[in-house]
Design an enzyme around this catalytic site. Sequence first.
Site, PDB file in Angstrom:
ATOM      1  NE  ARG A  71      -2.372  -1.156   3.635  1.00 55.66           N
ATOM      2  CZ  ARG A  71      -1.943  -0.363   4.591  1.00 55.66           C
ATOM      3  NH1 ARG A  71      -2.047   0.957   4.477  1.00 55.66           N
ATOM      4  NH2 ARG A  71      -1.400  -0.853   5.692  1.00 55.66           N
ATOM      5  CE1 TYR A 213       2.141  -7.290  -3.930  1.00 52.37           C
ATOM      6  CE2 TYR A 213       1.312  -5.973  -2.119  1.00 52.37           C
ATOM      7  CZ  TYR A 213       1.971  -7.091  -2.580  1.00 52.37           C
ATOM      8  OH  TYR A 213       2.443  -8.011  -1.690  1.00 52.37           O
ATOM      9  N   GLY A 214      -2.317  -5.550  -4.156  1.00 54.82           N
ATOM     10  CA  GLY A 214      -2.980  -5.598  -2.854  1.00 54.82           C
ATOM     11  C   GLY A 214      -4.083  -4.581  -2.665  1.00 54.82           C
ATOM     12  N   GLY A 215      -4.033  -3.889  -1.508  1.00 53.80           N
ATOM     13  CA  GLY A 215      -5.077  -2.943  -1.144  1.00 53.80           C
ATOM     14  C   GLY A 215      -5.178  -1.750  -2.076  1.00 53.80           C
ATOM     15  CE  LYS A 222      -5.857  -3.598   5.077  1.00 51.00           C
ATOM     16  NZ  LYS A 222      -6.157  -4.359   6.274  1.00 51.00           N
ATOM     17  CG  HIS A 242      -7.512  -2.709  10.529  1.00 55.05           C
ATOM     18  ND1 HIS A 242      -6.271  -2.248  10.897  1.00 55.05           N
ATOM     19  CD2 HIS A 242      -7.288  -3.741   9.687  1.00 55.05           C
ATOM     20  CE1 HIS A 242      -5.330  -2.966  10.303  1.00 55.05           C
ATOM     21  NE2 HIS A 242      -5.926  -3.870   9.558  1.00 55.05           N
ATOM     22  CB  SER A 264       0.750  -3.468  10.412  1.00 51.15           C
ATOM     23  OG  SER A 264       1.614  -2.390  10.663  1.00 51.15           O
ATOM     24  CB  CYS A 266       0.195  -5.965  16.815  1.00 54.58           C
ATOM     25  SG  CYS A 266       1.174  -4.460  17.053  1.00 54.58           S
ATOM     26  CE  LYS A 268      -5.648  -6.649  12.156  1.00 55.67           C
ATOM     27  NZ  LYS A 268      -6.435  -6.923  10.949  1.00 55.67           N
ATOM     28  CG  ASP A 289      -7.445  -7.227   7.515  1.00 60.17           C
ATOM     29  OD1 ASP A 289      -6.653  -6.797   8.375  1.00 60.17           O
ATOM     30  OD2 ASP A 289      -7.589  -6.676   6.409  1.00 60.17           O
ATOM     31  NE  ARG A 385       0.404  -8.235   2.352  1.00 57.46           N
ATOM     32  CZ  ARG A 385      -0.320  -7.731   3.335  1.00 57.46           C
ATOM     33  NH1 ARG A 385      -1.340  -8.404   3.821  1.00 57.46           N
ATOM     34  NH2 ARG A 385      -0.023  -6.563   3.855  1.00 57.46           N
ATOM     35  NE  ARG A 416       5.415  -6.165  16.913  1.00 51.27           N
ATOM     36  CZ  ARG A 416       6.157  -7.230  17.207  1.00 51.27           C
ATOM     37  NH1 ARG A 416       7.072  -7.160  18.156  1.00 51.27           N
ATOM     38  NH2 ARG A 416       5.986  -8.368  16.563  1.00 51.27           N
ATOM     39  CG  ASN A 515      -1.274 -14.358  23.161  1.00 50.86           C
ATOM     40  OD1 ASN A 515      -0.507 -14.124  24.095  1.00 50.86           O
ATOM     41  ND2 ASN A 515      -1.002 -14.006  21.927  1.00 50.86           N
TER      42      ASN A 515
END
Length: 605
Positions: A71, A213-215, A222, A242, A264, A266, A268, A289, A385, A416, A515
């Site tokens: 992105r 590419y991607g998003g 997104k 999100h 990001s 962290c 998810k 996501d 990805r 974090r 966790n």
Amino acid sequence: MTINDIKHPKVKAWVEEVAKMCQPDDVYVCDGSQTEYDRLMKKMVDSGLGIPLKKRPNSVLFRSQPSDVARVENRTYIASKTKEAAGPTNNWIDPAELKKTMTGLYAGCMKGRTMYVIPFSMGPVGSDIAKIGIELTDSEYVVCNMDIMTRVGTKVLDVLGTNGEYVPCLHSVGKPLAKGESDNGQWPCADIDNKYISHFPEERTIWSYGSGYGGNALLGKKCFALRIASVIAKEEGWLAEHMLILKLTSPEGKVKYVTGAFPSACGKTNLAMLIPTIPGWKVETVGDDIAWMKFGKDGRLYAINPEAGFFGVAPGTNEQSNKSAMDSIRKDTIFTNCALTEDGDIWWEQIGYDAPGPLVDWKGNKWVQDKANKAQEPAAHPNARFTAIAKNCPAIAKEWDDPAGVPIDAILFGGRRPSTIPLVHQATSWNHGVFLGSIVGSEITAAALDLKAGTIRRDPFAMLPFCGYNMGEYFQHWINVGKKSTEDKLPKIFFVNWFRKTPEGKFAWPGYGDNSRVLAWIFDRCEGKDNAVKTQIGWMPKADALNLTGLDVSAEIMKDLLSVDVEGWKKEIADVRANHYPKFGDKLPKELMAEMEGLESRLNA
């Protein structure tokens, strides 16, 4: 299908208007069938753009241009009518000016290509929580990825009918072809200065140019599911977030549904697919996501995962960090910018084993692993990805596709943070929880060049790059949502931190499957169990409330993980007061200032 198969007059007129502007050789309306997917994938393989993987059935590897790997935040725009509506955290351009620039770029941009019309549903087709989009694109790669990530095809057009609402999404790679010219197996995109990912919130429209590419290109992700959907959600009184969604089942068979927002890197996706280390507990995935949450008739928030697949970061994914993701990508997967092995498989850094001989790296060059060379460039791009089908995930919950959504019991926030923030604490009220969401952040390491190490990069609600309007108003929207129901029916809000460090710099908490011990405590809190003590910062686990059986963490470290760092929190508030909240000016809700001042007085008592 052809344009004449579109029964919605407004959609048909828009498609014809774009075709006239972009001048594709053909226009094709996607039906979302497997036959169509296979035909388009074969076209890309035959052209040299895609590489079939012998080791993974129905899976293909793509390599993008080095200028088109992620992105591009600085080329992403919220073109609302006023700069104030976009707010201090978004890139704003006047919509008339931006449309003039982009219309110039779009003129003739699809010459030599086919324009694909992708009717797609974000969420189960026909769900009250779902929304429909139409993406026009000149990229077969985008069509195939959208087939996995959304629900595509004829059934979407049936639900849309002749007058249904939809979000128009226009995309081009920005690389027209002269007569007889081809891409020669090279990823098509424009240069960085001609990339635009643009959102027009008042019109609920998305225009993207120059990136494949991607998003930037999969506009359901997104662009629609967060930036435009967050605007729609504000207007209609729901939440587009999100967030992961997981189903948590206790040893007694009771079920709670949990959402979680993390910046990001962290964990998810790892949390959404977690395998518990405590006996009898089970975690299943509803989404990894994005969560759309609307109130049901009973006053509770119900969430759907608007996506139908996972667009996951590959490096760092392995059997230990995320076994379910590794199982999900054994077949039917699109890989982008991973390394290629000699026997036709993919490889990336931290996949859990050394490179099995010489590789071809993500740039197409020969690569031999040299573990002694710390400066060696990675074989896979750090943002490589995988695009995987959700139903191929062994941890997928049976409710993941339920049009009614799942009732949310708890919302988690986290980032974090090597110090200050404890392992877990619970907000005392909805507004206190909104305050915690508004100050989410991760500490900057020495590796980041743009900020001083040790400072906090705030990412409120993990929505900083994805909120489609003024973030001060977004905070207010969360507070307003809380007024639509009662505290007993609203989800309980928690703040977690898996990333506390010891004085020696090692992670204090083992994370991953462990966790689940924190999730079990959160489950009990949602059940109303008296397993917490009220502190200055909120509810925290009583001594012995966490199940620590078999855990190799000392009593001293556990005490540190579950204590209130008063001085640290005073510094936290000082930073929020000086560097974070002032950005939002008079848009900052007074309720958040009241929560911060209340916390401050409790810490000083």
